[in-house]
Enzyme design. Structure first.
Site, PDB file in Angstrom:
ATOM      1  N   GLN A  92     -25.197 -55.360  14.020  1.00  0.00           N
ATOM      2  CA  GLN A  92     -24.763 -53.971  13.856  1.00  0.00           C
ATOM      3  C   GLN A  92     -24.938 -53.555  12.392  1.00  0.00           C
ATOM      4  OE1 GLN A  92     -20.900 -53.164  16.320  1.00  0.00           O
ATOM      5  NE2 GLN A  92     -20.849 -55.325  15.711  1.00  0.00           N
ATOM      6  N   ASN A  93     -25.218 -54.534  11.551  1.00  0.00           N
ATOM      7  CA  ASN A  93     -25.275 -54.285  10.118  1.00  0.00           C
ATOM      8  C   ASN A  93     -26.607 -53.655   9.723  1.00  0.00           C
ATOM      9  OD1 ASN A  93     -22.792 -55.526  10.098  1.00  0.00           O
ATOM     10  ND2 ASN A  93     -23.583 -57.514   9.408  1.00  0.00           N
ATOM     11  N   HIS A 110     -28.264 -50.911  14.919  1.00  0.00           N
ATOM     12  CA  HIS A 110     -27.805 -49.679  14.275  1.00  0.00           C
ATOM     13  C   HIS A 110     -28.726 -49.258  13.135  1.00  0.00           C
ATOM     14  CE1 HIS A 110     -23.435 -50.453  15.805  1.00  0.00           C
ATOM     15  NE2 HIS A 110     -24.253 -50.054  16.765  1.00  0.00           N
ATOM     16  N   CYS A 118     -39.154 -40.340   9.753  1.00  0.00           N
ATOM     17  CA  CYS A 118     -39.535 -38.934   9.548  1.00  0.00           C
ATOM     18  C   CYS A 118     -39.169 -38.124  10.791  1.00  0.00           C
ATOM     19  CB  CYS A 118     -41.032 -38.848   9.293  1.00  0.00           C
ATOM     20  SG  CYS A 118     -41.624 -37.158   9.088  1.00  0.00           S
ATOM     21  N   CYS A 137     -42.579 -37.894   3.354  1.00  0.00           N
ATOM     22  CA  CYS A 137     -42.877 -38.890   4.397  1.00  0.00           C
ATOM     23  C   CYS A 137     -44.178 -39.602   4.045  1.00  0.00           C
ATOM     24  CB  CYS A 137     -43.018 -38.217   5.763  1.00  0.00           C
ATOM     25  SG  CYS A 137     -43.672 -39.332   7.029  1.00  0.00           S
ATOM     26  N   ALA A 222     -15.806 -66.113   7.520  1.00  0.00           N
ATOM     27  CA  ALA A 222     -17.107 -66.474   8.117  1.00  0.00           C
ATOM     28  C   ALA A 222     -17.823 -67.548   7.312  1.00  0.00           C
ATOM     29  CB  ALA A 222     -17.979 -65.235   8.234  1.00  0.00           C
TER      30      ALA A 222
HETATM   31  C1  BV8 Z   1     -24.022 -44.732  21.858  1.00  0.00           C
HETATM   32  C2  BV8 Z   1     -24.390 -47.042  11.302  1.00  0.00           C
HETATM   33  C3  BV8 Z   1     -24.940 -44.016  23.936  1.00  0.00           C
HETATM   34  C4  BV8 Z   1     -23.891 -46.262  10.158  1.00  0.00           C
HETATM   35  C5  BV8 Z   1     -22.733 -47.343  13.020  1.00  0.00           C
HETATM   36  C6  BV8 Z   1     -17.571 -46.126  25.071  1.00  0.00           C
HETATM   37  C7  BV8 Z   1     -16.236 -46.014  24.784  1.00  0.00           C
HETATM   38  C8  BV8 Z   1     -15.804 -45.335  23.642  1.00  0.00           C
HETATM   39  C9  BV8 Z   1     -16.738 -44.752  22.781  1.00  0.00           C
HETATM   40  C10 BV8 Z   1     -18.060 -44.857  23.077  1.00  0.00           C
HETATM   41  C11 BV8 Z   1     -18.488 -45.542  24.211  1.00  0.00           C
HETATM   42  N1  BV8 Z   1     -19.856 -45.487  24.239  1.00  0.00           N
HETATM   43  C12 BV8 Z   1     -20.285 -44.785  23.168  1.00  0.00           C
HETATM   44  C13 BV8 Z   1     -19.202 -44.387  22.426  1.00  0.00           C
HETATM   45  C14 BV8 Z   1     -19.259 -43.595  21.199  1.00  0.00           C
HETATM   46  C15 BV8 Z   1     -19.458 -44.473  19.961  1.00  0.00           C
HETATM   47  C16 BV8 Z   1     -18.321 -45.429  19.784  1.00  0.00           C
HETATM   48  O1  BV8 Z   1     -18.426 -46.597  20.121  1.00  0.00           O
HETATM   49  N2  BV8 Z   1     -17.250 -44.933  19.178  1.00  0.00           N
HETATM   50  C17 BV8 Z   1     -16.121 -45.806  18.905  1.00  0.00           C
HETATM   51  C18 BV8 Z   1     -15.740 -45.711  17.420  1.00  0.00           C
HETATM   52  C19 BV8 Z   1     -14.973 -45.402  19.794  1.00  0.00           C
HETATM   53  N3  BV8 Z   1     -20.715 -45.185  20.026  1.00  0.00           N
HETATM   54  C20 BV8 Z   1     -21.864 -44.568  19.688  1.00  0.00           C
HETATM   55  O2  BV8 Z   1     -21.918 -43.389  19.386  1.00  0.00           O
HETATM   56  C21 BV8 Z   1     -23.132 -45.398  19.725  1.00  0.00           C
HETATM   57  N4  BV8 Z   1     -24.107 -44.700  20.525  1.00  0.00           N
HETATM   58  O3  BV8 Z   1     -23.137 -45.302  22.436  1.00  0.00           O
HETATM   59  O4  BV8 Z   1     -25.036 -44.039  22.508  1.00  0.00           O
HETATM   60  C22 BV8 Z   1     -25.648 -45.191  24.487  1.00  0.00           C
HETATM   61  C23 BV8 Z   1     -24.974 -46.393  24.760  1.00  0.00           C
HETATM   62  C24 BV8 Z   1     -25.655 -47.458  25.291  1.00  0.00           C
HETATM   63  C25 BV8 Z   1     -26.992 -47.335  25.558  1.00  0.00           C
HETATM   64  C26 BV8 Z   1     -27.642 -46.145  25.269  1.00  0.00           C
HETATM   65  C27 BV8 Z   1     -26.974 -45.054  24.733  1.00  0.00           C
HETATM   66  C28 BV8 Z   1     -23.725 -45.547  18.334  1.00  0.00           C
HETATM   67  C29 BV8 Z   1     -22.848 -46.453  17.503  1.00  0.00           C
HETATM   68  C30 BV8 Z   1     -23.514 -46.757  16.155  1.00  0.00           C
HETATM   69  C31 BV8 Z   1     -22.812 -46.008  15.054  1.00  0.00           C
HETATM   70  N5  BV8 Z   1     -23.321 -46.449  13.757  1.00  0.00           N
HETATM   71  N6  BV8 Z   1     -23.243 -47.729  11.860  1.00  0.00           N
HETATM   72  C32 BV8 Z   1     -23.495 -47.166   9.029  1.00  0.00           C
HETATM   73  O5  BV8 Z   1     -23.522 -48.411   9.196  1.00  0.00           O
HETATM   74  O6  BV8 Z   1     -23.171 -46.612   7.986  1.00  0.00           O
HETATM   75  S1  BV8 Z   1     -21.320 -48.085  13.543  1.00  0.00           S
HETATM   76  C33 BV8 Z   1     -20.586 -49.042  12.344  1.00  0.00           C
HETATM   77  O7  BV8 Z   1     -19.566 -49.771  13.037  1.00  0.00           O
HETATM   78  C34 BV8 Z   1     -21.435 -50.140  11.727  1.00  0.00           C
HETATM   79  O8  BV8 Z   1     -22.681 -50.331  12.362  1.00  0.00           O
HETATM   80  C35 BV8 Z   1     -20.577 -51.377  11.961  1.00  0.00           C
HETATM   81  O9  BV8 Z   1     -21.278 -52.543  11.923  1.00  0.00           O
HETATM   82  C36 BV8 Z   1     -20.108 -51.042  13.302  1.00  0.00           C
HETATM   83  C37 BV8 Z   1     -19.080 -51.879  13.929  1.00  0.00           C
HETATM   84  O10 BV8 Z   1     -18.105 -52.145  12.959  1.00  0.00           O
HETATM   85  P1  BV8 Z   1     -17.901 -53.699  12.568  1.00  0.00           P
HETATM   86  O11 BV8 Z   1     -19.194 -54.253  12.158  1.00  0.00           O
HETATM   87  O12 BV8 Z   1     -17.179 -54.375  13.664  1.00  0.00           O
HETATM   88  O13 BV8 Z   1     -17.029 -53.552  11.258  1.00  0.00           O
HETATM   89  P2  BV8 Z   1     -15.431 -53.384  11.213  1.00  0.00           P
HETATM   90  O14 BV8 Z   1     -15.086 -53.009   9.812  1.00  0.00           O
HETATM   91  O15 BV8 Z   1     -14.982 -52.505  12.332  1.00  0.00           O
HETATM   92  O16 BV8 Z   1     -14.867 -54.851  11.519  1.00  0.00           O
HETATM   93  C38 BV8 Z   1     -15.131 -55.904  10.622  1.00  0.00           C
HETATM   94  C39 BV8 Z   1     -14.546 -57.169  11.227  1.00  0.00           C
HETATM   95  O17 BV8 Z   1     -14.853 -58.260  10.357  1.00  0.00           O
HETATM   96  C40 BV8 Z   1     -13.049 -57.113  11.370  1.00  0.00           C
HETATM   97  O18 BV8 Z   1     -12.673 -57.594  12.665  1.00  0.00           O
HETATM   98  C41 BV8 Z   1     -12.533 -58.078  10.289  1.00  0.00           C
HETATM   99  O19 BV8 Z   1     -11.372 -58.780  10.704  1.00  0.00           O
HETATM  100  C42 BV8 Z   1     -13.690 -59.034  10.173  1.00  0.00           C
HETATM  101  N7  BV8 Z   1     -13.793 -59.670   8.848  1.00  0.00           N
HETATM  102  C43 BV8 Z   1     -13.457 -59.144   7.635  1.00  0.00           C
HETATM  103  N8  BV8 Z   1     -13.711 -60.066   6.673  1.00  0.00           N
HETATM  104  C44 BV8 Z   1     -14.219 -61.164   7.290  1.00  0.00           C
HETATM  105  C45 BV8 Z   1     -14.267 -60.913   8.674  1.00  0.00           C
HETATM  106  N9  BV8 Z   1     -14.710 -61.824   9.551  1.00  0.00           N
HETATM  107  C46 BV8 Z   1     -15.119 -63.014   9.064  1.00  0.00           C
HETATM  108  N10 BV8 Z   1     -15.095 -63.334   7.750  1.00  0.00           N
HETATM  109  C47 BV8 Z   1     -14.654 -62.431   6.840  1.00  0.00           C
HETATM  110  N11 BV8 Z   1     -14.627 -62.770   5.530  1.00  0.00           N
END
Ligand code: BV8
Length: 237
Positions: A92-93, A110, A118, A137, A222
């Site tokens: 996802q990164n 992502h 473009c 572009c 991690a």
């Molecule tokens: C889509 C790019 C349709 C930008 C990102 C169903 C239900 C509810 C909502 C939806 C659903 N389906 C779709 C949605 C809408 C939405 C969604 O999910 N909303 C959520 C918030 C409710 N999804 C979308 O819009 C997606 N599109 O679904 O289209 C479709 C579906 C399927 C097939 C075809 C079409 C698009 C989503 C992409 C959005 N873009 N990023 C950018 O990066 O700037 S999302 C963003 O969140 C990042 O990509 C990020 O990677 C991602 C997930 O977050 P995490 O990586 O988990 O990061 P987070 O901070 O949350 O957690 C970090 C974890 O690490 C924590 O648990 C922490 O404890 C842990 N941690 C911390 N330190 C450590 C550690 N672990 C180990 N070691 C450590 N040291």
């Protein structure tokens, strides 16, 4: 289990110890900037310069070398080299730390900081340095149509058919460093529960929203728990 394919989902937590912020932790990105402003197409249309500045700062950081891969990234690259079956990182990164660590089978569902797209010719290209509304572009020469090659909320993630094909034939699914908040990535483990033959393991700092869906869960930083898990896995091959 040897010789079977492995799919590894990673999230921002795997890059945290490299110096890149997560999104939803207390010190995370979404605590400082509004998701709507910088991670939606509507936000980009409203203020493209603000969105470019947000991603330019992140691109500068990863291009500076000041956020190097950590032992977790390196362990996954080692697994790909030494495991007698396919190993694919579905991340996802948008950073390139898996690439820098040596992994080569990577799907950035992502998108990627180091690519641009473009909106006129739909070309996708490598991009280094800052991007702006005055960027040209490299494919069609148009100015002002270049955007980050990043999937925003409400946009369709990349490589979904390939990802589900890999999930449906893997024997081991690892989920590393993700809070399980964002779909469809957060739904992969539920998709696999019905498959029976897949071993699913969560490796995270703390339980994710989907923690109860995994066969096994391992918690800790991690850079410590991932190398240890990979060592055991390779010893058991
Ligand atoms: C889509 C790019 C349709 C930008 C990102 C169903 C239900 C509810 C909502 C939806 C659903 N389906 C779709 C949605 C809408 C939405 C969604 O999910 N909303 C959520 C918030 C409710 N999804 C979308 O819009 C997606 N599109 O679904 O289209 C479709 C579906 C399927 C097939 C075809 C079409 C698009 C989503 C992409 C959005 N873009 N990023 C950018 O990066 O700037 S999302 C963003 O969140 C990042 O990509 C990020 O990677 C991602 C997930 O977050 P995490 O990586 O988990 O990061 P987070 O901070 O949350 O957690 C970090 C974890 O690490 C924590 O648990 C922490 O404890 C842990 N941690 C911390 N330190 C450590 C550690 N672990 C180990 N070691 C450590 N040291």
């Amino acid at each position: 289990m040897s010789g079977r394919s492995i799919v590894i989902l990673t999230g921002a937590g795997i890059s945290k110890e490299s110096g890149l912020d997560t999104f939803r932790d207390a010190d995370g990105v979404w605590g400082r900037v509004s998701v709507e402003d910088v991670a939606t197409l509507e936000g980009y249309r409203r203020d493209p310069a603000k969105v470019h500045a947000f991603y330019n700062a992140q691109r500068r950081l990863i291009e500076s070398g000041d956020a190097p891969p950590n032992p977790a990234h390196l362990a996954l690259a080692r697994l790909e080299k030494e495991w007698p079956g396919d190993v694919t990182v579905v991340t996802q990164n948008i950073d390139d730390l898996h690439e820098q660590a040596g992994s080569s089978h990577i799907l950035h569902m992502h998108g990627e900081l180091r690519k641009g797209r473009c909106e006129a010719c739909e070309g996708v290209f490598v991009w280094s340095g800052d991007m702006g509304t005055d960027s040209r572009c490299p494919a069609c020469g148009r100015v002002g149509s270049v955007r980050p090659h990043i999937v925003w909320f409400g946009e369709v993630p990349l490589d979904m058919p390939k990802i589900f094909e890999l999930l449906d034939r893997c024997s081991l699914f690892l989920s590393i460093g993700t809070s399980g908040n964002v779909y469809p990535a957060a739904g992969f483990v539920a998709h696999l529960r019905g498959k029976g033959v897949v071993r699913t393991v969560e490796l995270n700092l703390e339980p994710s929203r989907g923690a109860t869906l995994f066969h096994e869960t391992i918690y800790g930083p991690a850079s410590q728990i991932v190398p240890a898990f990979i060592d055991d896995l390779l010893a058991s091959r």
